[in-house]
Enzyme design. Sequence first.
Site, PDB file in Angstrom:
ATOM      1  NE  ARG A  75      -3.368   2.560   2.546  1.00 51.24           N
ATOM      2  CZ  ARG A  75      -3.325   3.426   3.557  1.00 51.24           C
ATOM      3  NH1 ARG A  75      -2.679   3.132   4.675  1.00 51.24           N
ATOM      4  NH2 ARG A  75      -3.944   4.586   3.475  1.00 51.24           N
ATOM      5  CG  HIS A 120      -1.105   9.029   3.352  1.00 50.32           C
ATOM      6  ND1 HIS A 120      -1.241   7.685   3.632  1.00 50.32           N
ATOM      7  CD2 HIS A 120      -0.738   9.597   4.527  1.00 50.32           C
ATOM      8  CE1 HIS A 120      -0.952   7.451   4.906  1.00 50.32           C
ATOM      9  NE2 HIS A 120      -0.638   8.607   5.476  1.00 50.32           N
ATOM     10  CD  GLU A 165      -5.106   7.748   9.978  1.00 46.21           C
ATOM     11  OE1 GLU A 165      -4.790   8.826  10.512  1.00 46.21           O
ATOM     12  OE2 GLU A 165      -4.652   6.656  10.338  1.00 46.21           O
ATOM     13  CG  ASN A 306      -5.210   3.490   8.672  1.00 39.74           C
ATOM     14  OD1 ASN A 306      -5.282   2.536   7.893  1.00 39.74           O
ATOM     15  ND2 ASN A 306      -4.691   4.655   8.325  1.00 39.74           N
ATOM     16  CE1 TYR A 308      -0.035   2.923  13.356  1.00 43.98           C
ATOM     17  CE2 TYR A 308      -2.090   3.854  12.571  1.00 43.98           C
ATOM     18  CZ  TYR A 308      -0.780   3.471  12.340  1.00 43.98           C
ATOM     19  OH  TYR A 308      -0.225   3.617  11.103  1.00 43.98           O
ATOM     20  CD  GLU A 375      -1.669   4.005   7.962  1.00 39.55           C
ATOM     21  OE1 GLU A 375      -1.428   4.465   9.098  1.00 39.55           O
ATOM     22  OE2 GLU A 375      -1.797   4.731   6.958  1.00 39.55           O
TER      23      GLU A 375
HETATM   24  C1  BGC Z   1      -0.974   7.816   9.340  1.00 37.05           C
HETATM   25  C2  BGC Z   1       0.481   7.640   8.976  1.00 37.05           C
HETATM   26  C3  BGC Z   1       1.340   7.831  10.206  1.00 37.05           C
HETATM   27  C4  BGC Z   1       0.913   6.827  11.269  1.00 37.05           C
HETATM   28  C5  BGC Z   1       1.732   6.852  12.543  1.00 37.05           C
HETATM   29  C6  BGC Z   1      -1.372   7.139  10.624  1.00 37.05           C
HETATM   30  O1  BGC Z   1      -2.382   7.825  11.225  1.00 37.05           O
HETATM   31  O2  BGC Z   1      -1.785   7.401   8.281  1.00 37.05           O
HETATM   32  O3  BGC Z   1       0.819   8.545   7.959  1.00 37.05           O
HETATM   33  O4  BGC Z   1       2.695   7.722   9.925  1.00 37.05           O
HETATM   34  O5  BGC Z   1      -0.406   7.095  11.612  1.00 37.05           O
HETATM   35  O6  BGC Z   1       1.588   8.043  13.221  1.00 37.05           O
END
Ligand code: BGC
Length: 469
Positions: A75, A120, A165, A306, A308, A375
């Site tokens: 990607r 992006h 995002e 995405n 995290y 992501e």
């Molecule tokens: C973004 C990336 C970024 C990553 C880590 C994501 O929200 O799409 O561009 O590097 O977070 O912060």
Amino acid sequence: LCFHSSFAFGVATASFQIEGAWNVSGKGESIWDRYTHEHPERVFDHKNADVADGSYYKVKEDVQLLSQLGVNFYRFSISWPRILPDGLSNNVNEDGIRYYKELIEELRKNKITPVATMYHWDLPQSLQELGGWTNPIIADYFVDYARVLLDNFGDTVKVWLTFNEPLTFCENGYGGDDAPGGRSSGFEDYMCGHNVLRAHGMVYRMFDQKYRKITKGVMGITNVFPWIEPATTSREDQKAADAARQFMFGWYANPIFSQQGDYPQVMRKAVDANSKRQGFPRSRLPYFTAEEVEMIRGSFDFMGLNHYTTYLAAPGSGKISTKPSYQDDINAIITQKDEWPKSNSTWLRVVPWGFRRCLNWIKNAYNNPKILITENGVSFEAGLHDTKRVNYIDAYLRALHAAIYKDGCHVLGYTYWSLMDNFEWMRGYSERFGLYQVDYESQNLTRTPRLSAKYFSNVAKTGCLPDDY
Ligand code: BGC
């Protein structure tokens, strides 16, 4: 523990974060070029991405990294100002087309599926002069840009994402301190979101009507969804968590993925009411026309996601200041637990179970859509022996496995962010997410595989999580 054989593994990057070559071969200036040059003091260590990972010059080398990993797909994102230096489609930069064609060709030679993101965050500066994403006309220009991409790459790229995002680039860019540095929270961020949603819907409809048959491709959009857990089991906290989810994820997901379309009701009500209390004759959250609601509703073949980390939510004070603010509108206190393991990013703590809840929430809210995890990843300090990253990936993949095979969530694939260390926006090069370490002191910007590259490569090649690693 194995994933089904059709489940795909990949890694991601983004143009601005890796390419460098910011002003060569006809590329135009982006808002991030301008911002990092004009406000070096706002970026960690006064860094910029003029050189970044030099990926513009390293097509073959980077694809070799991917090939060694054994991933099914890559990607990457396309830089709008590298393709259209002035943002407008009357002037196409042939070198930009050449560069991405070369990359796509190299990927295909190595049997790696290209997954392309149209946007992006690196908006052409010339369009920012017109107000950027706050100007409704930008949706038309985004359609023109998308047409150039589909005409040139539509025969070889089958998986498209319109945006990465919107929450982040609208909130941080127009309501906060990221480029272009709008700092107009509760106002320009909503305008940005509104136009992004319109632009997404318009491009999807064009794709559906004119390109789908010829290209046989699919199109989606990537949203970010940190899980929001109520701080306690109290009703108030549950309500606050639900509102926060709607303000963060529902804002961009509800208009596209819900049955009824349009903004989430809690968001509509809160912003309308607060706008009134603040003496505005109209809501700060714009209204879609009935045609727009229909155009945007259902504009997806799959959902890009995405994820995290996880936060806790409790009710805010309910007070609003005369100055509009997205935070006031959400009216929640967002925190994280001290005991959750830290990464190298202040906002990112390791909470794998949040991933599973997030996927289940989406399943219930939007009728179990097909999801591609676009992501998931973590930053740690430099170093090759990154056991903490291996633990993060392993734990998040186990949560994902449970979401798919125990809960029935419809997930097609998983993307690790990122292939290699890169320019981490306002954090410069201080936060490293890469499976490959990049040596920024070396002339060649040497890439070296970390332990996590070995781990992930094994997962990608076998489709299974090792019992022991
Ligand atoms: C973004 C990336 C970024 C990553 C880590 C994501 O929200 O799409 O561009 O590097 O977070 O912060």
